[in-house]
Motif scaffolding. Structure first.
Motif, short mmCIF file in Angstrom:
data_model
loop_
_atom_site.label_atom_id
_atom_site.label_comp_id
_atom_site.label_asym_id
_atom_site.label_seq_id
_atom_site.Cartn_x
_atom_site.Cartn_y
_atom_site.Cartn_z
N ARG A 173 0.83 -1.21 0.00
CA ARG A 173 0.00 0.00 0.00
C ARG A 173 0.86 1.26 0.00
NH1 ARG A 173 -4.99 -1.83 4.05
NH2 ARG A 173 -6.22 -2.75 2.38
N HIS A 208 0.27 -0.71 13.10
CA HIS A 208 -0.54 0.14 12.20
C HIS A 208 -1.50 -0.72 11.37
CE1 HIS A 208 -1.72 3.66 10.10
NE2 HIS A 208 -1.25 3.26 8.93
N CYS A 213 -4.72 0.31 9.40
CA CYS A 213 -4.69 -0.06 7.98
C CYS A 213 -5.19 -1.49 7.80
CB CYS A 213 -3.28 0.13 7.43
SG CYS A 213 -3.21 0.07 5.63
N CYS A 220 -8.43 5.18 6.39
CA CYS A 220 -7.57 6.23 5.81
C CYS A 220 -7.90 7.61 6.38
CB CYS A 220 -7.69 6.23 4.29
SG CYS A 220 -7.31 4.64 3.53
N CYS A 223 -5.76 8.14 9.43
CA CYS A 223 -4.43 7.53 9.36
C CYS A 223 -3.34 8.60 9.51
CB CYS A 223 -4.27 6.83 8.01
SG CYS A 223 -2.59 6.23 7.72
N CYS A 229 0.59 8.49 1.66
CA CYS A 229 0.24 7.14 1.20
C CYS A 229 -0.35 7.15 -0.21
CB CYS A 229 -0.76 6.50 2.17
SG CYS A 229 -1.31 4.88 1.60
S1 SF4 Z 1 -3.84 6.00 4.11
FE1 SF4 Z 1 -3.16 4.83 5.91
S2 SF4 Z 1 -4.87 3.42 6.36
FE2 SF4 Z 1 -5.14 4.17 4.24
S3 SF4 Z 1 -4.14 2.62 2.93
FE3 SF4 Z 1 -2.63 4.24 3.38
S4 SF4 Z 1 -1.50 3.51 5.19
FE4 SF4 Z 1 -3.41 2.32 5.05
#
Ligand code: SF4
Length: 249
Positions: A173, A208, A213, A220, A223, A229
């Motif tokens: 991710r 996390h 996640c 998100c 997060c 990300c």
């Molecule tokens: S924003 Fe955060 S919770 Fe969402 S996919 Fe990326 S790491 Fe994961």
């Protein structure tokens, strides 16, 4: 509310979710450490053997379930000899609720026999030795070495980063790897993190994955690394972990 400071790279350009992984990773790691602390192994253990057994039991199970099992298991079994002194069926019953209990009981008895026969009754400290034990692959060896033998980890040429299902998902991710194989992902991560962060990188990433996640429903919107990300659903991005499995939206 004060706006967060704009982070910039060496060229003076802002660092965001579209920046290179080597620019994003140190900031992401710092934010995860600020969120989850130094990271802790959530399994209960007091000796290297207990950590090894608990880690074997944690495969396809939860740390909460393993801690329930080991609360009584570690009262009954203390040394490698103890796991061999009972019939396999008795050990199977003692660990049954962890799932895959027949295979796990076989592995536990096999690794205890190996520790007695080849390591004078002590859990070995190097990765090369640990992975010779039945049921112990690199993930388990890394967990045991980083938790129980940090000094050995610092000098072991085979030391690494424990890569479990959460680390695999997060690595995809966050755009750290294109691989799906745990050993290849570990090699990618070892090249990116400074060696003194290998242990903590795994621990905070696992936390996390568990607390924010999620595999199916990543949170998100709350997060701490959302702005960095490339898979943020809050920003309308495609989940790179699902995409890698041919499930992209
Ligand atoms: S924003 Fe955060 S919770 Fe969402 S996919 Fe990326 S790491 Fe994961």
């Amino acid at each position: 509310m004060t706006a967060p400071p704009v982070l910039t790279g060496p060229s003076g350009r802002p660092i965001d979710r579209d920046s290179g992984k080597t620019l994003r990773l140190p900031i992401i790691h710092q934010r995860l450490v600020e969120t989850y602390g130094d990271g802790v192994i959530e399994l209960n253990w007091t000796t290297p053997l207990e950590l090894l057994i608990a880690t074997v039991l944690s495969a396809q199970s939860t740390d909460v379930m393993v801690n329930k099992i080991t609360a009584s298991l570690f009262q009954k079994y203390h040394e490698p000899e103890d796991y061999l002194a009972v019939p396999q069926e008795e050990l199977e019953q003692d660990i049954k609720s962890s799932g895959f209990y027949r295979q796990k009981a076989k592995s536990i008895r096999g690794l205890c026999a190996g520790i007695l026969e080849r390591f004078d009754g002590d859990v070995p400290q190097t990765i090369a030795e640990l992975i010779t034990l039945p049921g112990v692959a690199r993930k388990t060896a890394n967990v045991v070495q980083s938790g129980a033998f940090p000094e050995a980890m610092a000098t072991d040429p085979d030391a690494g980063i424990a890569v479990d299902t959460h680390v695999i998902r997060l690595s995809k991710r966050l755009g750290y790897t294109r691989h799906s194989d745990a050993v290849k992902i570990e090699q990618d991560l070892k090249r990116m993190y400074p060696r003194d962060q290998w242990s903590n990188a795994s621990l905070v990433t696992i936390l996390h994955g568990r607390r924010c996640c999620d595999a199916l429903k990543p949170a998100c919107y709350r997060c701490p690394v959302e702005t960095l990300c490339p898979s943020s659903l809050a920003a309308g991005r495609t989940d790179k972990a699902r995409q890698a499995r041919g499930m992209g939206e």
